[in-house]
Design a protein around this motif. Structure first.
Motif, short mmCIF file in Angstrom:
data_model
loop_
_atom_site.label_atom_id
_atom_site.label_comp_id
_atom_site.label_asym_id
_atom_site.label_seq_id
_atom_site.Cartn_x
_atom_site.Cartn_y
_atom_site.Cartn_z
N GLY A 221 0.83 -1.21 0.00
CA GLY A 221 0.00 0.00 0.00
C GLY A 221 0.85 1.24 0.00
N VAL A 222 1.72 1.36 0.97
CA VAL A 222 2.66 2.47 1.07
C VAL A 222 3.89 1.95 1.80
N GLY A 223 5.06 2.38 1.36
CA GLY A 223 6.28 1.90 2.01
C GLY A 223 7.49 2.72 1.65
N THR A 224 8.51 2.62 2.48
CA THR A 224 9.79 3.25 2.19
C THR A 224 10.57 2.39 1.20
N ARG A 225 11.68 2.91 0.75
CA ARG A 225 12.58 2.14 -0.12
C ARG A 225 12.95 0.81 0.53
N ALA A 226 13.28 0.84 1.83
CA ALA A 226 13.67 -0.38 2.53
C ALA A 226 12.50 -1.35 2.63
N ASP A 227 11.29 -0.84 2.87
CA ASP A 227 10.11 -1.70 2.93
C ASP A 227 9.91 -2.42 1.60
N ILE A 228 9.99 -1.65 0.52
CA ILE A 228 9.74 -2.20 -0.82
C ILE A 228 10.82 -3.20 -1.19
N ALA A 229 12.07 -2.89 -0.88
CA ALA A 229 13.17 -3.80 -1.19
C ALA A 229 13.03 -5.11 -0.43
N ASP A 230 12.61 -5.02 0.83
CA ASP A 230 12.55 -6.20 1.68
C ASP A 230 11.47 -7.18 1.22
N TYR A 231 10.43 -6.71 0.57
CA TYR A 231 9.28 -7.56 0.28
C TYR A 231 9.68 -8.78 -0.56
N HIS A 232 10.47 -8.56 -1.60
CA HIS A 232 10.97 -9.67 -2.41
C HIS A 232 12.48 -9.80 -2.30
N LEU A 234 15.01 -7.58 -2.55
CA LEU A 234 15.81 -6.91 -3.57
C LEU A 234 16.85 -6.05 -2.88
N ARG A 235 17.88 -5.69 -3.60
CA ARG A 235 18.87 -4.73 -3.08
C ARG A 235 18.33 -3.31 -3.25
N GLY A 236 18.80 -2.42 -2.41
CA GLY A 236 18.37 -1.03 -2.50
C GLY A 236 18.67 -0.42 -3.86
N ASP A 237 19.83 -0.74 -4.42
CA ASP A 237 20.18 -0.16 -5.72
C ASP A 237 19.28 -0.71 -6.83
N GLN A 238 18.80 -1.94 -6.67
CA GLN A 238 17.87 -2.49 -7.67
C GLN A 238 16.54 -1.74 -7.63
N VAL A 239 16.08 -1.41 -6.43
CA VAL A 239 14.86 -0.62 -6.30
C VAL A 239 15.07 0.77 -6.89
N ASP A 240 16.18 1.41 -6.55
CA ASP A 240 16.47 2.76 -7.05
C ASP A 240 16.46 2.82 -8.57
N ALA A 241 16.94 1.75 -9.21
CA ALA A 241 17.09 1.76 -10.66
C ALA A 241 15.75 1.77 -11.40
N VAL A 242 14.68 1.30 -10.74
CA VAL A 242 13.42 1.13 -11.46
C VAL A 242 12.23 1.84 -10.82
N ILE A 243 12.38 2.37 -9.64
CA ILE A 243 11.18 2.84 -8.93
C ILE A 243 10.49 4.00 -9.65
N ASP A 244 11.26 4.83 -10.34
CA ASP A 244 10.65 5.94 -11.07
C ASP A 244 9.73 5.46 -12.19
N ASP A 245 10.00 4.27 -12.70
CA ASP A 245 9.21 3.71 -13.80
C ASP A 245 8.27 2.60 -13.34
N SER A 246 8.11 2.44 -12.04
CA SER A 246 7.35 1.31 -11.51
C SER A 246 5.85 1.57 -11.45
N GLY A 247 5.45 2.84 -11.57
CA GLY A 247 4.05 3.17 -11.41
C GLY A 247 3.69 3.60 -10.00
#
Length: 395
Positions: A221-232, A234-247
């Protein structure tokens, strides 16, 4: 330094909490028509674990959201042997998880990473990998025991060469588990078990990561970078690379020190409806990430099953009590015949007593217990109130 887009929405801490509860299926009417399969799709991943107290964790997850759904129904929703196509597969996500089969293509990035991995904890004897693949091709779905042995000794970590090979093949994506038999994984060739239209590694890493970040944001629903990375995981840099295009859209949440992102659909309508009152598995995705649980609920959650007994504070398998959209206590359960035993209960004051009693009685009924016995309450003055409330509920 990455420049973050300006948040479009400001949320109060309470709004964020309610958004998270709805996203996880604890606020509003349960989606009984979609059932267990709907819970799996909604969450994106259901964690597996060997511990079984009331039930195994993958059974507790849909129970917490749907109520007393039959345990056989749960098993069949995940991995009914004659389901064509299969509904789910097991793979490494947040941990070892059951995943919707339609997400197979989006874990290609992880399969590629495993194939490129230079070092492993278990040695793979020469020729065993090819032999396992050959045997599965000839004989069909098999457990590790049927393939030639799961362990060399009774130690849990002491895998046989066959077990090492088939688990390596599973991580590579050449083998898949879409069924359990007596809690044992049943392995089959992916080319035989995964639907043809899904059986590919064509998506590049960026597309896989965009999908998993989007799914994590939707499930949280809503989460920080660390929350989103932890779910599956992922590494923080992997989240950073795509989050702007994730919707996902940037938001600020009152009291959160880190930037956050939200599912735009979660922001479209305010969360309303009835709150679930239930016991949660310690492996429930609502409380996976300890820092997030403390931030949203002001609740410190820790599984103590692997903590030496003298150092445990709340018990071996202490289950958080969810009520009114809050975590109001913990219950460490056990079963003795047809009695559910609350070995240790910790409650957030007298106001939590009715909720704890309701959660215990419902859980007892689900696992075919007809009585509930309370052994220890951390606040002794609440013991009598809880016992009386249970008696009223069971009468």
């Amino acid at each position: 330094m990455t420049t973050l887009p300006r948040p479009t929405t400001e949320l109060t801490a309470d709004e964020a909490r309610r958004i998270a509860l709805r996203a996880q299926g604890f606020l509003g009417a349960p989606d009984r028509r979609s059932g267990v399969r709907g819970v799996l799709r909604h969450l994106g991943a259901v964690q597996l674990d060997t511990i079984s107290v009331l039930a195994r964790s993958h059974e507790l997850i849909p129970y917490a959201r749907l109520g007393s759904v039959g345990r056989r129904t749960v098993e069949e929703a995940y991995w009914k042997a004659d389901s064509q196509p299969p509904r789910a597969f097991e793979y490494w996500s947040h941990a070892a998880c059951i995943l919707p089969v339609e997400e197979w293509p989006h874990f290609a990035f992880r399969r590629r990473a495993y194939r490129a991995r230079p070092l492993w904890g278990h040695e793979l004897p020469d020729g065993v990998y090819d032999q396992v693949i050959k045997q599965l091709r000839a004989e069909g779905p098999l457990t590790a025991t049927e393939l030639g042995g799961a362990k060399r000794t009774s130690e849990w970590w002491d895998w046989s060469g066959t077990k090492v090979a088939v688990e390596r093949a599973l991580m590579y994506g050449e083998v898949v588990c879409v069924e359990r038999r007596g809690w044992k994984r049943v392995y089959d060739l992916a080319e035989r078990a995964i639907p043809t239209e899904l059986l590919h590694d064509e998506l590049d890493d960026a597309e896989c990561l965009r999908r998993l970040v989007r799914l994590a944001g939707r499930s949280l629903g809503v989460g920080t970078r660390a929350d989103i990375a932890d779910y599956h995981r992922l590494r923080g840099d992997q989240v950073d690379a795509v989050i702007d295009d994730s919707g996902l859209v940037p938001v600020t949440v009152a009291g959160w020190s880190k930037p956050a992102w939200a599912d735009p659909e979660a922001l479209a309508t305010p969360p309303r409806g009835r709150h679930r009152t239930t016991l949660l598995s310690p492996f429930d995705s609502l409380v996976w990430e300890r820092a997030r649980t403390e931030r949203i609920f002001g609740f410190t959650h820790r599984l103590e099953a692997y903590v030496p007994k003298p150092k445990r504070v709340h018990g071996y398998f202490a289950m958080p009590v969810l009520a009114g959209g809050r975590l109001v206590g913990r219950v460490d359960p056990a079963r003795e015949g047809r009695t559910l035993v609350a070995k240790q209960v910790t409650l957030d004051g007298r106001k939590a007593v009715p909720a704890a009693a309701q959660a215990l009685v419902e859980a007892a009924g689900w696992v075919d217990c007809t009585d509930v016995r309370v052994e220890r309450v951390d606040a002794p003055e609440l013991r009598e109130a809880l016992t009386l409330e249970l008696a009223r509920s069971l009468a």
